[in-house]
Design a protein around this motif. Structure first.
Motif, PDB file in Angstrom:
ATOM      1  N   LEU A 484      -0.516   3.874   9.689  1.00 56.04           N
ATOM      2  CA  LEU A 484      -1.403   3.168   8.769  1.00 56.04           C
ATOM      3  C   LEU A 484      -0.770   3.010   7.393  1.00 56.04           C
ATOM      4  CD1 LEU A 484      -4.829   4.863   9.633  1.00 56.04           C
ATOM      5  CD2 LEU A 484      -3.897   2.717  10.509  1.00 56.04           C
ATOM      6  N   VAL A 485      -0.950   1.839   6.805  1.00 54.11           N
ATOM      7  CA  VAL A 485      -0.422   1.578   5.462  1.00 54.11           C
ATOM      8  C   VAL A 485      -1.052   2.528   4.452  1.00 54.11           C
ATOM      9  CG1 VAL A 485      -0.248  -0.133   3.614  1.00 54.11           C
ATOM     10  CG2 VAL A 485       0.037  -0.840   5.996  1.00 54.11           C
ATOM     11  N   GLU A 486      -2.361   2.756   4.575  1.00 54.11           N
ATOM     12  CA  GLU A 486      -3.057   3.622   3.625  1.00 54.11           C
ATOM     13  C   GLU A 486      -2.514   5.042   3.669  1.00 54.11           C
ATOM     14  OE1 GLU A 486      -4.482   1.806   5.940  1.00 54.11           O
ATOM     15  OE2 GLU A 486      -5.472   0.194   4.806  1.00 54.11           O
ATOM     16  N   SER A 487      -2.253   5.536   4.890  1.00 52.64           N
ATOM     17  CA  SER A 487      -1.700   6.891   5.037  1.00 52.64           C
ATOM     18  C   SER A 487      -0.318   6.995   4.405  1.00 52.64           C
ATOM     19  CB  SER A 487      -1.624   7.269   6.519  1.00 52.64           C
ATOM     20  OG  SER A 487      -2.897   7.265   7.110  1.00 52.64           O
ATOM     21  N   ASN A 488       0.504   5.979   4.600  1.00 52.01           N
ATOM     22  CA  ASN A 488       1.834   5.985   4.000  1.00 52.01           C
ATOM     23  C   ASN A 488       1.775   5.900   2.482  1.00 52.01           C
ATOM     24  OD1 ASN A 488       3.731   6.217   6.167  1.00 52.01           O
ATOM     25  ND2 ASN A 488       3.094   4.182   6.856  1.00 52.01           N
ATOM     26  N   ALA A 489       0.811   5.135   1.967  1.00 50.11           N
ATOM     27  CA  ALA A 489       0.658   5.041   0.514  1.00 50.11           C
ATOM     28  C   ALA A 489       0.330   6.408  -0.081  1.00 50.11           C
ATOM     29  CB  ALA A 489      -0.434   4.024   0.164  1.00 50.11           C
ATOM     30  N   GLY A 490      -0.593   7.145   0.574  1.00 48.32           N
ATOM     31  CA  GLY A 490      -0.939   8.483   0.089  1.00 48.32           C
ATOM     32  C   GLY A 490       0.227   9.442   0.185  1.00 48.32           C
ATOM     33  N   ASN A 503      15.628  10.811  -0.471  1.00 46.71           N
ATOM     34  CA  ASN A 503      15.281   9.462  -0.030  1.00 46.71           C
ATOM     35  C   ASN A 503      14.074   9.497   0.901  1.00 46.71           C
ATOM     36  OD1 ASN A 503      17.608   8.125  -1.284  1.00 46.71           O
ATOM     37  ND2 ASN A 503      18.801   9.241   0.244  1.00 46.71           N
ATOM     38  N   ILE A 504      13.300   8.407   0.880  1.00 45.08           N
ATOM     39  CA  ILE A 504      12.142   8.268   1.753  1.00 45.08           C
ATOM     40  C   ILE A 504      12.398   7.103   2.709  1.00 45.08           C
ATOM     41  CG2 ILE A 504       9.666   7.818   1.901  1.00 45.08           C
ATOM     42  CD1 ILE A 504       9.358   8.987  -0.869  1.00 45.08           C
ATOM     43  N   ALA A 505      12.223   7.350   3.999  1.00 49.03           N
ATOM     44  CA  ALA A 505      12.403   6.315   5.012  1.00 49.03           C
ATOM     45  C   ALA A 505      11.089   6.088   5.742  1.00 49.03           C
ATOM     46  CB  ALA A 505      13.493   6.710   6.007  1.00 49.03           C
ATOM     47  N   GLY A 506      10.794   4.828   6.044  1.00 50.58           N
ATOM     48  CA  GLY A 506       9.586   4.485   6.765  1.00 50.58           C
ATOM     49  C   GLY A 506       9.903   3.842   8.104  1.00 50.58           C
ATOM     50  N   ILE A 507       9.206   4.259   9.150  1.00 54.19           N
ATOM     51  CA  ILE A 507       9.363   3.680  10.487  1.00 54.19           C
ATOM     52  C   ILE A 507       8.152   2.775  10.725  1.00 54.19           C
ATOM     53  CG2 ILE A 507       9.746   4.156  12.918  1.00 54.19           C
ATOM     54  CD1 ILE A 507      11.863   5.324  11.013  1.00 54.19           C
ATOM     55  N   VAL A 508       8.370   1.478  10.913  1.00 56.24           N
ATOM     56  CA  VAL A 508       7.265   0.526  11.014  1.00 56.24           C
ATOM     57  C   VAL A 508       7.385  -0.275  12.309  1.00 56.24           C
ATOM     58  CG1 VAL A 508       7.090   0.345   8.505  1.00 56.24           C
ATOM     59  CG2 VAL A 508       8.514  -1.281   9.754  1.00 56.24           C
ATOM     60  N   ARG A 509       6.296  -0.984  12.617  1.00 58.05           N
ATOM     61  CA  ARG A 509       6.246  -1.806  13.823  1.00 58.05           C
ATOM     62  C   ARG A 509       6.122  -3.295  13.520  1.00 58.05           C
ATOM     63  NH1 ARG A 509       4.458   3.061  14.434  1.00 58.05           N
ATOM     64  NH2 ARG A 509       4.668   4.211  16.397  1.00 58.05           N
ATOM     65  N   THR A 512       5.466  -6.938   7.834  1.00 64.35           N
ATOM     66  CA  THR A 512       4.566  -6.828   6.679  1.00 64.35           C
ATOM     67  C   THR A 512       4.432  -5.385   6.222  1.00 64.35           C
ATOM     68  OG1 THR A 512       3.320  -8.748   7.453  1.00 64.35           O
ATOM     69  CG2 THR A 512       2.247  -7.310   5.838  1.00 64.35           C
ATOM     70  N   HIS A 513       4.252  -4.491   7.184  1.00 62.80           N
ATOM     71  CA  HIS A 513       4.163  -3.063   6.860  1.00 62.80           C
ATOM     72  C   HIS A 513       5.444  -2.590   6.176  1.00 62.80           C
ATOM     73  CE1 HIS A 513       2.991   1.217   8.483  1.00 62.80           C
ATOM     74  NE2 HIS A 513       3.148   1.194   7.171  1.00 62.80           N
ATOM     75  N   GLY A 514       6.584  -3.037   6.669  1.00 70.75           N
ATOM     76  CA  GLY A 514       7.856  -2.651   6.066  1.00 70.75           C
ATOM     77  C   GLY A 514       7.994  -3.130   4.642  1.00 70.75           C
ATOM     78  N   GLU A 515       7.562  -4.370   4.369  1.00 69.16           N
ATOM     79  CA  GLU A 515       7.639  -4.904   3.011  1.00 69.16           C
ATOM     80  C   GLU A 515       6.743  -4.106   2.064  1.00 69.16           C
ATOM     81  OE1 GLU A 515       6.547  -8.936   3.572  1.00 69.16           O
ATOM     82  OE2 GLU A 515       8.536  -9.579   4.302  1.00 69.16           O
ATOM     83  N   MET A 516       5.584  -3.689   2.565  1.00 68.79           N
ATOM     84  CA  MET A 516       4.676  -2.898   1.730  1.00 68.79           C
ATOM     85  C   MET A 516       5.262  -1.525   1.423  1.00 68.79           C
ATOM     86  SD  MET A 516       1.007  -3.960   3.427  1.00 68.79           S
ATOM     87  CE  MET A 516       0.039  -3.200   2.137  1.00 68.79           C
ATOM     88  N   LEU A 517       5.962  -0.941   2.398  1.00 68.32           N
ATOM     89  CA  LEU A 517       6.588   0.363   2.152  1.00 68.32           C
ATOM     90  C   LEU A 517       7.692   0.248   1.107  1.00 68.32           C
ATOM     91  CD1 LEU A 517       6.908   2.064   5.673  1.00 68.32           C
ATOM     92  CD2 LEU A 517       5.346   2.620   3.816  1.00 68.32           C
ATOM     93  N   VAL A 518       8.432  -0.839   1.142  1.00 64.64           N
ATOM     94  CA  VAL A 518       9.468  -1.053   0.126  1.00 64.64           C
ATOM     95  C   VAL A 518       8.833  -1.144  -1.258  1.00 64.64           C
ATOM     96  CG1 VAL A 518      11.228  -2.643  -0.708  1.00 64.64           C
ATOM     97  CG2 VAL A 518      11.080  -2.135   1.733  1.00 64.64           C
ATOM     98  N   GLU A 519       7.711  -1.848  -1.361  1.00 66.57           N
ATOM     99  CA  GLU A 519       7.013  -1.959  -2.642  1.00 66.57           C
ATOM    100  C   GLU A 519       6.499  -0.598  -3.116  1.00 66.57           C
ATOM    101  OE1 GLU A 519       3.941  -4.814  -2.206  1.00 66.57           O
ATOM    102  OE2 GLU A 519       5.301  -6.522  -1.933  1.00 66.57           O
ATOM    103  N   MET A 520       6.140   0.257  -2.170  1.00 70.34           N
ATOM    104  CA  MET A 520       5.654   1.595  -2.532  1.00 70.34           C
ATOM    105  C   MET A 520       6.769   2.503  -3.041  1.00 70.34           C
ATOM    106  SD  MET A 520       3.200   2.435   0.712  1.00 70.34           S
ATOM    107  CE  MET A 520       1.992   1.248   1.311  1.00 70.34           C
ATOM    108  N   GLY A 521       8.011   2.177  -2.729  1.00 68.12           N
ATOM    109  CA  GLY A 521       9.121   2.989  -3.203  1.00 68.12           C
ATOM    110  C   GLY A 521       9.966   3.612  -2.113  1.00 68.12           C
ATOM    111  N   CYS A 522       9.806   3.174  -0.848  1.00 65.72           N
ATOM    112  CA  CYS A 522      10.652   3.693   0.232  1.00 65.72           C
ATOM    113  C   CYS A 522      12.087   3.185   0.063  1.00 65.72           C
ATOM    114  CB  CYS A 522      10.106   3.262   1.589  1.00 65.72           C
ATOM    115  SG  CYS A 522       8.710   4.252   2.153  1.00 65.72           S
TER     116      CYS A 522
END
Length: 552
Positions: A484-490, A503-509, A512-522
């Motif tokens: 969930l995007v909300e969970s990753n934001a928290g 470093n923070i890495a995000g695993i997405v499916r 759009t989710h990946g772009e949002m994680l980049v904006e969050m600072g991943c």
């Protein structure tokens, strides 16, 4: 009237928020602000406190939750690894402060019982304040930080033993010391047997069921803590000792950190009422006589406690710098000191004057020691030549400690979310010898992976308090597989707030989710489907990549 009580408590909370904000700006602990609020709104000044019963009830629950959290941190395996220096320093400082403090208080003309209570109260340092200050300075994982946490654990155990011992004297004025000790030992033995039975056969199943819901886990923890607090008082101990044992009974479970993280805010909120209640009951007509004794005892705590710690650590083979930095953490008394003396008033052992004296010492020592810890390095640089007497020519123990590599305690990769991808990543990294830790909020998943001897921990990645307790200081990567995007934001917010420098890495499916994680600072985003397709295309585009016999 209920409406009046509600309005009064609402006003108190608003005042606490305003004054607390001012004290935070001054880099002072919030508990000092709460005591000041209690004094200001009490009968000595504004006289706003009339809802005494609701505030006293909330204060009692707050103290019970405080002792429950202390017990929750005392994992048996952790206690076994406190180490000789923490044990020797903790016990040495306790003995020194009690004996010398008792003599000083008697010389001031105080009674024997008051001298005992106040002298014991002077020995306890604030775990909450010290851990917070060390965490802010990122010194929890330093040598002096680990030693300080060790002897703070010794103090926490000592305060509970002291509470149980003094509670055993309630109503036993005509009994001999042998009878009191025998009675206390018998009750402790019965409590220990019942606790062992509960920890081994009952609690693991109950808490595993409760952990299916985060809300239910929190409610169960509070219910268990307050229930044993009430039982402890009924059994002749104290409700503080009962609450401590309740926390201790859950300390060895895999849900300890999750419970602790959720209780931290509730503990601080309820303790607010304890300090408000305390401040509102201080009798300023008697406090004037306690100013001089408070100054003397404050100097004793600010100077004497650090000196004894430095002397013991120097004798055991640590450098003067390590001894000085660790010693500063005991240069104050704690909230436990005030709780302990307040219990003495409830038992009829001491009067309100002892509580006023202890509170004044607490205000002075906590205020000054906060700045001493914050600016410990500049202070050390100025007085280092004077501290050579506390250092051996060859500090052998510290040299050995520097050579010790603590790989298992500090993972290089922390993975949040142990679904199919997360558990596979955890398993492969562990198999390859990379120090790794997996975190998930599903108790069944955690139990399954624990049975495979994989390094996992039950907890909520969106909880700031839980993140603060994770060993992130040596981690190079934090990996989130949360869907969930909300969970990753928290999670990303909590990780950055904990001053994580890796470093923070995000695993997405999806993209759009990946772009949002980049904006969050991943720092890095891996797309399961796109990256897998890219990898597969490289295989199929290369001739003879797969031999006929390996098609399947």
């Amino acid at each position: 009237m209920p409406e009046t009580s509600f309005a009064e408590i609402s006003l108190l909370l608003l005042i606490c928020a305003v004054i607390g904000g001012l004290f935070v700006k001054l880099r002072q602990p919030a508990l000092i602000a709460y005591i000041v609020v209690g004094v200001v709104v009490g009968p000595a000044f504004l006289g706003l406190v009339t809802a005494h019963e609701p505030i006293e009830l909330l204060a009692k629950v707050g103290v019970a939750v405080l002792l429950f959290v202390v017990g929750l941190k005392l994992d048996i395996s952790h206690v076994r690894h406190i180490g000789p220096v923490a044990l020797a320093t903790g016990l040495g400082q306790l003995a020194f402060t009690i004996i010398i403090g008792f003599c000083i208080i008697l010389l001031m003309g105080k009674g024997v019982m008051e001298a005992i209570y106040v002298a014991v109260a002077l020995t306890f340092s604030s775990t909450i304040i010290v851990v917070k200050l060390l965490a802010d300075k990122r010194e929890i994982d330093t040598l002096h930080g680990r030693i300080a946490i060790g002897f703070l654990i010794v103090q926490d155990v000592a305060v509970v033993i002291a509470m149980m011992a003094m509670s055993a004297m309630r109503g036993a004025e005509d009994a001999t010391m042998i009878e009191i000790v025998a009675s206390l030992a018998g009750r402790i033995a019965v409590a220990a047997v019942l606790l062992v039975i509960a920890m081994r056969y009952i609690l693991p199943r109950v808490i595993a069921m409760m952990a299916q819901s985060s809300e239910l886990l929190l409610i169960f923890a509070i219910a268990w803590g307050t229930a044993l607090a009430a039982f402890g008082e009924w059994a002749g101990f104290s409700h503080e000792a009962g609450a401590f044992l309740a926390g201790f009974s859950l300390a060895s479970t895999g849900y300890r950190e999750a419970i602790n993280a959720r209780l931290t805010g509730i503990r601080d909120f309820l303790l607010l009422f304890f300090f408000i209640d305390l401040g509102s009951k201080l009798d300023f007509s008697t406090l004037g006589d306690e100013v001089l004794p408070a100054i003397v005892l404050s100097l004793f705590v600010l100077i004497g406690n650090p000196l004894i710690v430095m002397a013991i650590m120097g004798y055991m083979g640590y450098r003067k710098r390590t001894g000085f930095l660790a010693g500063l953490t005991v240069a104050q008394i704690s909230e436990f000191s005030i709780v302990f003396v307040a219990m003495g008033i409830t038992l009829g052992h001491v009067g309100i004057e002892a509580l006023g004296l202890t509170t004044l010492v607490g205000l002075v020592t906590i205020t000054l020691s906060t700045y001493m810890i914050l600016y410990s390095h500049p202070v050390y640089n100025r007085i280092a030549p004077l501290l050579s007497v506390f250092e051996r020519k060859h500090p052998s123990r510290e040299i050995a400690a520097e050579e010790q590599v603590l790989i298992d305690e500090y993972p290089e990769v922390v993975i949040f979310g142990l679904g199919r991808y997360g558990r596979r990543l955890l398993s492969e990294l562990h198999k390859n010898g990379t120090p790794v830790l997996g975190v998930d909020f599903d108790p069944e998943t955690v139990n399954q992976l624990e049975q495979k001897d994989l390094p996992v921990q039950f907890g909520d990645g969106e909880d700031d308090a839980f993140i603060d307790g994770l060993p992130l200081s040596k981690a190079r990567w934090v990996v989130t597989t949360l869907p969930l995007v909300e969970s990753n934001a928290g999670l990303v917010h909590a990780i950055r707030r904990a001053n994580f420098t890796g470093n923070i890495a995000g695993i997405v499916r999806d993209r759009t989710h990946g772009e949002m994680l980049v904006e969050m600072g991943c720092d890095r985003v891996l797309n399961l489907f796109e990256d897998a397709a890219d990898y597969a295309s490289g295989i199929f585009a290369t001739p003879h990549t797969l031999s006929p016999e390996k098609k399947d």
